[in-house]
Design an enzyme around this catalytic site. Structure first.
Site, PDB file in Angstrom:
ATOM      1  N   GLU A 166      -4.024   5.222   2.690  1.00 15.44           N
ATOM      2  CA  GLU A 166      -3.452   6.248   1.824  1.00 15.44           C
ATOM      3  C   GLU A 166      -3.881   6.058   0.376  1.00 15.44           C
ATOM      4  O   GLU A 166      -4.040   4.941  -0.095  1.00 15.44           O
ATOM      5  CB  GLU A 166      -1.919   6.198   1.877  1.00 15.44           C
ATOM      6  CG  GLU A 166      -1.335   6.423   3.250  1.00 15.44           C
ATOM      7  CD  GLU A 166       0.178   6.298   3.249  1.00 15.44           C
ATOM      8  OE1 GLU A 166       0.783   6.394   2.167  1.00 15.44           O
ATOM      9  OE2 GLU A 166       0.749   6.111   4.331  1.00 15.44           O
ATOM     10  N   CYS A 187       5.200   3.918  -0.408  1.00 18.74           N
ATOM     11  CA  CYS A 187       4.392   2.984   0.376  1.00 18.74           C
ATOM     12  C   CYS A 187       4.354   3.297   1.866  1.00 18.74           C
ATOM     13  O   CYS A 187       5.336   3.111   2.566  1.00 18.74           O
ATOM     14  CB  CYS A 187       4.928   1.567   0.186  1.00 18.74           C
ATOM     15  SG  CYS A 187       4.725   0.908  -1.458  1.00 18.74           S
TER      16      CYS A 187
END
Length: 366
Positions: free
Chosen positions: A108, A357
């Site tokens: 990501e 996260c």
């Protein structure tokens, strides 16, 4: 009760990608070009395309011999990552990209555009081995380290996006997936490529790069000895060892005092203020006495060379952890400031697209 996820410091060796231009130093790049029958002056041309013009396809590098472009592509520019999902929010100012790597691993990055700057949050590992219970990535475990090229190419992609919009990528934060200092050599090499001027790098100021850590004290000291001027961000999350042993399991190896000693060493060596990250969790670490203790410990350890970033927790689906209410947040800030330590609440761009996260990768894998 769920079984705690174990701490993992040594990443699995599997799945590393083919060698990329960004993985190599100049000597190795020249040798690779020599094997293709190309003189070393071609290195400068290729580097200017990659770091200066943000191009990663040698087929578009028209100053290379036409017959050599495919060979250069095959040898030095493998496809490292492909966008799997791109989600935008905050009136299209925040862009979250879920990348699929060559081995199917997910990665990501988040590009955040502000009126005066643009910031890219990048990952340093696929997954994370630090096992923090309130973090989606930490609960998913560590797949592997990212290569230098996989780290650097996140930056090139975002810089190219900003360039196409007529803007410029100005800030980099290593706050995505992974513990940067657990992939130390590759992260430091990536930082140097991010910050060196073209044609050796992207030319982003070291002062505009933030490297975060959960508190790997020896690696913090090692980073200080690199004599770079990047910002160090320490994810502290509580000032007392009893709770931190649970919230940040690495605390069992390097407790709060040792982490703050290392942070002070970094501040003294770099001349930079250290950022303390603190995710405020309802009824867990948001008490008045913890705010007072935090301010006192930080002021004693770091004096004026510290700033607290209070982070409203991004709730993970199915998690028992939740963000503290705003009134509690405001009182926490007030009490830390009263102890002589600057404290602000971090902008929460990206929360509505699960930009915390590892959440997007966790959703994709579910």
């Amino acid at each position: 009760m769920a079984t705690p996820v174990p701490l993992v410091f040594n990443a699995p060796k599997r799945g590393m990608p083919p060698t990329h231009f960004a993985d190599l130093n100049d000597e190795a790049r020249i040798e690779a070009l020599k094997e293709l029958g190309l003189p070393k002056f071609r290195l400068n041309q290729i580097a200017r395309h990659y770091y200066g013009r943000l191009e990663a396809d040698p087929l578009t590098m028209t100053d290379l011999p036409e017959g050599a472009r495919q060979e250069v592509k095959d040898a030095l520019f493998p496809t490292l990552m492909s966008p799997l999902r791109v989600i935008e929010t905050d009136d299209d100012t925040t862009q979250k990209t879920l990348w699929k790597l060559h081995d199917g691993t997910l990665l990501e990055s988040v590009l955040m555009r502000y009126s005066d700057r643009s910031t890219l949050c990048i990952s340093s590992q696929a997954g994370c081995g630090m096992a923090c219970p309130f973090c989606a990535t930490g609960q998913g475990g560590l797949d592997r380290n990212l290569s230098i090229g996989e780290i650097v190419d996140q930056v090139r992609n975002a810089a190219a996006t900003m360039q196409a919009e007529g803007g410029r990528l100005s800030n980099i934060v290593f706050m995505g997936m992974g513990e940067p200092l657990a992939n130390y050599k590759r992260v430091v090499s990536a930082v140097r490529q991010i910050t060196q001027p073209s044609p050796a790098g992207f030319g982003i100021s070291q002062r505009s790069v933030t490297v975060s850590t959960v508190g790997l004290a020896p690696a913090i000291r090692k980073l200080a000895d690199e004599e770079m001027s990047v910002t160090l961000a320490v994810s502290l999350h509580t000032p007392d060892d009893e709770l931190r042993d649970t919230l940040v399991p690495v605390n069992n190896r390097w407790p709060v005092a040792e982490v703050l000693d290392a942070a002070r060493y970094y501040a003294d060596k770099s001349g930079r203020r250290v950022s303390i990250e603190y995710a405020l969790i309802r009824d867990v670490n948001d008490q008045d006495w913890r705010a007072d203790m935090l301010g006192e410990k930080l002021h004693k350890a770091l004096g004026s060379r510290v700033h607290v970033n209070l982070i409203p927790l991004n709730p993970t689906p199915g998690s028992k952890w939740d963000a503290a209410p705003k009134a509690r947040q405001d009182e926490f800030v007030r009490r830390v400031i009263a102890k002589g330590v600057p404290c602000t609440v971090r902008d929460t761009k990206g929360q509505e697209i699960a930009a915390a996260c590892g959440q997007l990768a966790a959703e994709e894998s579910a």
